[in-house]
Design a protein around this motif. Sequence first.
Motif, PDB file in Angstrom:
ATOM      1  N   LEU A 213      40.434  38.728   4.092  1.00  0.00           N
ATOM      2  CA  LEU A 213      40.371  40.191   4.224  1.00  0.00           C
ATOM      3  C   LEU A 213      39.661  40.619   5.503  1.00  0.00           C
ATOM      4  O   LEU A 213      39.407  41.810   5.698  1.00  0.00           O
ATOM      5  CB  LEU A 213      39.643  40.795   3.015  1.00  0.00           C
ATOM      6  CG  LEU A 213      40.287  40.565   1.647  1.00  0.00           C
ATOM      7  CD1 LEU A 213      39.439  41.206   0.545  1.00  0.00           C
ATOM      8  CD2 LEU A 213      41.703  41.131   1.613  1.00  0.00           C
ATOM      9  N   ALA A 214      39.322  39.666   6.383  1.00  0.00           N
ATOM     10  CA  ALA A 214      38.597  39.987   7.618  1.00  0.00           C
ATOM     11  C   ALA A 214      39.277  41.113   8.374  1.00  0.00           C
ATOM     12  O   ALA A 214      40.499  41.124   8.556  1.00  0.00           O
ATOM     13  CB  ALA A 214      38.492  38.752   8.508  1.00  0.00           C
ATOM     14  N   GLY A 215      38.473  42.077   8.797  1.00  0.00           N
ATOM     15  CA  GLY A 215      38.981  43.220   9.551  1.00  0.00           C
ATOM     16  C   GLY A 215      39.161  44.469   8.714  1.00  0.00           C
ATOM     17  O   GLY A 215      39.222  45.574   9.251  1.00  0.00           O
ATOM     18  N   ILE A 216      39.258  44.326   7.398  1.00  0.00           N
ATOM     19  CA  ILE A 216      39.385  45.493   6.521  1.00  0.00           C
ATOM     20  C   ILE A 216      38.027  46.189   6.424  1.00  0.00           C
ATOM     21  O   ILE A 216      37.001  45.534   6.238  1.00  0.00           O
ATOM     22  CB  ILE A 216      39.888  45.077   5.124  1.00  0.00           C
ATOM     23  CG1 ILE A 216      41.336  44.595   5.227  1.00  0.00           C
ATOM     24  CG2 ILE A 216      39.770  46.220   4.131  1.00  0.00           C
ATOM     25  CD1 ILE A 216      41.908  44.114   3.911  1.00  0.00           C
ATOM     26  N   SER A 217      38.023  47.508   6.545  1.00  0.00           N
ATOM     27  CA  SER A 217      36.743  48.227   6.616  1.00  0.00           C
ATOM     28  C   SER A 217      36.769  49.513   5.793  1.00  0.00           C
ATOM     29  O   SER A 217      36.902  50.609   6.350  1.00  0.00           O
ATOM     30  CB  SER A 217      36.394  48.542   8.068  1.00  0.00           C
ATOM     31  OG  SER A 217      37.465  49.252   8.682  1.00  0.00           O
ATOM     32  N   PRO A 218      36.653  49.402   4.480  1.00  0.00           N
ATOM     33  CA  PRO A 218      36.582  50.600   3.637  1.00  0.00           C
ATOM     34  C   PRO A 218      35.207  51.266   3.724  1.00  0.00           C
ATOM     35  O   PRO A 218      34.236  50.658   4.201  1.00  0.00           O
ATOM     36  CB  PRO A 218      36.821  50.046   2.234  1.00  0.00           C
ATOM     37  CG  PRO A 218      36.268  48.658   2.295  1.00  0.00           C
ATOM     38  CD  PRO A 218      36.572  48.165   3.686  1.00  0.00           C
ATOM     39  N   VAL A 219      35.129  52.514   3.295  1.00  0.00           N
ATOM     40  CA  VAL A 219      33.849  53.192   3.117  1.00  0.00           C
ATOM     41  C   VAL A 219      33.461  53.026   1.656  1.00  0.00           C
ATOM     42  O   VAL A 219      34.238  53.369   0.760  1.00  0.00           O
ATOM     43  CB  VAL A 219      33.950  54.678   3.487  1.00  0.00           C
ATOM     44  CG1 VAL A 219      32.632  55.399   3.193  1.00  0.00           C
ATOM     45  CG2 VAL A 219      34.311  54.832   4.958  1.00  0.00           C
ATOM     46  N   LEU A 238      32.522  46.083   6.301  1.00  0.00           N
ATOM     47  CA  LEU A 238      33.477  45.298   7.082  1.00  0.00           C
ATOM     48  C   LEU A 238      33.544  43.871   6.552  1.00  0.00           C
ATOM     49  O   LEU A 238      32.533  43.171   6.501  1.00  0.00           O
ATOM     50  CB  LEU A 238      33.063  45.282   8.558  1.00  0.00           C
ATOM     51  CG  LEU A 238      33.920  44.403   9.484  1.00  0.00           C
ATOM     52  CD1 LEU A 238      35.350  44.948   9.586  1.00  0.00           C
ATOM     53  CD2 LEU A 238      33.273  44.296  10.869  1.00  0.00           C
ATOM     54  N   PHE A 239      34.747  43.451   6.157  1.00  0.00           N
ATOM     55  CA  PHE A 239      34.957  42.044   5.836  1.00  0.00           C
ATOM     56  C   PHE A 239      35.038  41.264   7.141  1.00  0.00           C
ATOM     57  O   PHE A 239      35.730  41.671   8.081  1.00  0.00           O
ATOM     58  CB  PHE A 239      36.261  41.856   5.056  1.00  0.00           C
ATOM     59  CG  PHE A 239      36.216  42.333   3.642  1.00  0.00           C
ATOM     60  CD1 PHE A 239      35.695  41.527   2.634  1.00  0.00           C
ATOM     61  CD2 PHE A 239      36.697  43.596   3.301  1.00  0.00           C
ATOM     62  CE1 PHE A 239      35.667  41.970   1.310  1.00  0.00           C
ATOM     63  CE2 PHE A 239      36.671  44.045   1.989  1.00  0.00           C
ATOM     64  CZ  PHE A 239      36.154  43.231   0.991  1.00  0.00           C
ATOM     65  N   THR A 240      34.338  40.137   7.211  1.00  0.00           N
ATOM     66  CA  THR A 240      34.392  39.265   8.377  1.00  0.00           C
ATOM     67  C   THR A 240      34.890  37.888   7.948  1.00  0.00           C
ATOM     68  O   THR A 240      35.021  37.603   6.754  1.00  0.00           O
ATOM     69  CB  THR A 240      33.005  39.120   9.033  1.00  0.00           C
ATOM     70  OG1 THR A 240      32.157  38.330   8.180  1.00  0.00           O
ATOM     71  CG2 THR A 240      32.359  40.482   9.260  1.00  0.00           C
ATOM     72  N   HIS A 241      35.155  37.038   8.925  1.00  0.00           N
ATOM     73  CA  HIS A 241      35.597  35.674   8.602  1.00  0.00           C
ATOM     74  C   HIS A 241      34.482  34.872   7.934  1.00  0.00           C
ATOM     75  O   HIS A 241      34.756  33.888   7.248  1.00  0.00           O
ATOM     76  CB  HIS A 241      36.075  34.966   9.866  1.00  0.00           C
ATOM     77  CG  HIS A 241      37.351  35.531  10.425  1.00  0.00           C
ATOM     78  ND1 HIS A 241      38.560  35.385   9.793  1.00  0.00           N
ATOM     79  CD2 HIS A 241      37.594  36.260  11.554  1.00  0.00           C
ATOM     80  CE1 HIS A 241      39.506  35.978  10.496  1.00  0.00           C
ATOM     81  NE2 HIS A 241      38.950  36.518  11.568  1.00  0.00           N
ATOM     82  N   SER A 245      29.856  42.709   6.933  1.00  0.00           N
ATOM     83  CA  SER A 245      28.999  43.476   7.829  1.00  0.00           C
ATOM     84  C   SER A 245      29.287  44.958   7.584  1.00  0.00           C
ATOM     85  O   SER A 245      29.824  45.332   6.545  1.00  0.00           O
ATOM     86  CB  SER A 245      29.250  43.077   9.287  1.00  0.00           C
ATOM     87  OG  SER A 245      28.290  43.668  10.139  1.00  0.00           O
ATOM     88  N   GLY A 246      28.937  45.800   8.561  1.00  0.00           N
ATOM     89  CA  GLY A 246      29.092  47.234   8.394  1.00  0.00           C
ATOM     90  C   GLY A 246      27.787  47.868   7.938  1.00  0.00           C
ATOM     91  O   GLY A 246      26.925  47.202   7.344  1.00  0.00           O
ATOM     92  N   PRO A 247      27.597  49.153   8.204  1.00  0.00           N
ATOM     93  CA  PRO A 247      26.321  49.822   7.897  1.00  0.00           C
ATOM     94  C   PRO A 247      25.835  49.652   6.466  1.00  0.00           C
ATOM     95  O   PRO A 247      24.643  49.418   6.235  1.00  0.00           O
ATOM     96  CB  PRO A 247      26.621  51.292   8.215  1.00  0.00           C
ATOM     97  CG  PRO A 247      27.679  51.237   9.268  1.00  0.00           C
ATOM     98  CD  PRO A 247      28.531  50.056   8.905  1.00  0.00           C
ATOM     99  N   ALA A 248      26.733  49.772   5.476  1.00  0.00           N
ATOM    100  CA  ALA A 248      26.280  49.665   4.088  1.00  0.00           C
ATOM    101  C   ALA A 248      25.734  48.276   3.789  1.00  0.00           C
ATOM    102  O   ALA A 248      24.715  48.122   3.097  1.00  0.00           O
ATOM    103  CB  ALA A 248      27.423  50.002   3.131  1.00  0.00           C
ATOM    104  N   VAL A 249      26.390  47.247   4.298  1.00  0.00           N
ATOM    105  CA  VAL A 249      25.918  45.872   4.086  1.00  0.00           C
ATOM    106  C   VAL A 249      24.600  45.641   4.814  1.00  0.00           C
ATOM    107  O   VAL A 249      23.661  45.044   4.267  1.00  0.00           O
ATOM    108  CB  VAL A 249      26.979  44.858   4.552  1.00  0.00           C
ATOM    109  CG1 VAL A 249      26.416  43.441   4.555  1.00  0.00           C
ATOM    110  CG2 VAL A 249      28.214  44.941   3.664  1.00  0.00           C
TER     111      VAL A 249
END
Length: 415
Positions: A213-219, A238-241, A245-249
């Motif tokens: 799912l890397a690259g998918i970035s829901p709120v 943000l799903f990564t390999h 990541s992403g602000p919430a994570v």
Amino acid sequence: MGERNEAGPVVVIGAGAAGMLAAIFAAAGARPVVLLERTRDGGRKILISGGGRCNILPSRIDPSRYVTDSSAATLRNILRSWPLDEQIRFFADEVGIDLALEAETGKLFPVSNKARDVRDGLFALAGRRGVSVRFNTVVTGIEPSGRDWRVTLDGGGTLAASAVVLATGGLSVPNTGSDGIGLAIARGLGHTINQTYPALTPLTDEPARYGALAGISPVVGIEAPEGRRKFTTEGGFLFTHRGYSGPAVLDVSHLAVRSRLAGGPPQQIFVRWTPLGAGDWEQLLAGRGTGTVANVVRRHLPQRLADVLLAEAGVEESRSLSQLRREERVRLIAALTHHPLPWTGDEGYRKAEVTGGGVSLGEIDPRTMESRLHPGLYLCGEILDAFGPIGGYNFVWAWVTGRAAGIGLAVGAGG
């Protein structure tokens, strides 16, 4: 406090956000100010912040969102010393940087959207106020010398100072020049260093269960048990390999990191993948007819993520709403609104936005940032035991503590 020999300059160590503010405000006093920076240009965390745009400030501040193992009341008092509207005016009137609100995130950026303008504007203001900046200058230690201080430089040179400001940052993003020297110096001088750890850092999962799912970035919304309380945050995911990541994570990562360091059970983290709650999904999935459950879920989520959640809940893509069994609906709603996030580690200081822990706030005068152990020593910024969430909170901490140290020096709080 007794008088000091005023011949020596005020030496500020570290030309990051806090150090530059300390130098700028200290320059209003009678003593000359020297700003020492280990890199060739300084302000590197400013340059990389906000994707190169520099999220200077949030549009509002909630002190309860800061994390510290020191006194929360002391932290609040420090933050209140420089109201947000006054900080905005400082950047506009003194630095020459007008700010623009990004309504979607509530963040304030320079109108130019250039982090370099912020860094260069602060150096220019420091220059106008008479601050002497020395780049490529590595400090290896400081020690009291009578009522003054002796600053030891790499290569064996020394510099006499009437007061010293430690604004060296923490341990995060070491390639910007953060090597932890300030923490080591403070510890060597007897200061209590509350356990340091990488904060606002991506989480990893080995093997990466959702690597596809890397690259998918829901709120999303995130919830995590925190003792008797419950930590909650909302924002980009943000799903990564390697994991997530992403602000919430990033905002919840300190709980995961601390649980790992403590050697106890891994911190539980639950994700709500859309703004919809359990009741909302109950209504959407209780419909009748030939429409499929998959199509309902895909209307609210990226298809790849929707399909993974359907599979984990044991719901076939072809299942119609009228055929959805109660136990399937219960599992699917749980997967959509309270999904346990599997993680095994984190990206550490290499990708951490800030350092958690640091010098105990109880050993600092909250009005001036002066050490309660050593007159003439001031500490500000990331070296202190406090950090906030993504969104300009950590710049606020740097600006406020740097200014407090500078004013404390300018009005003679150190002697």
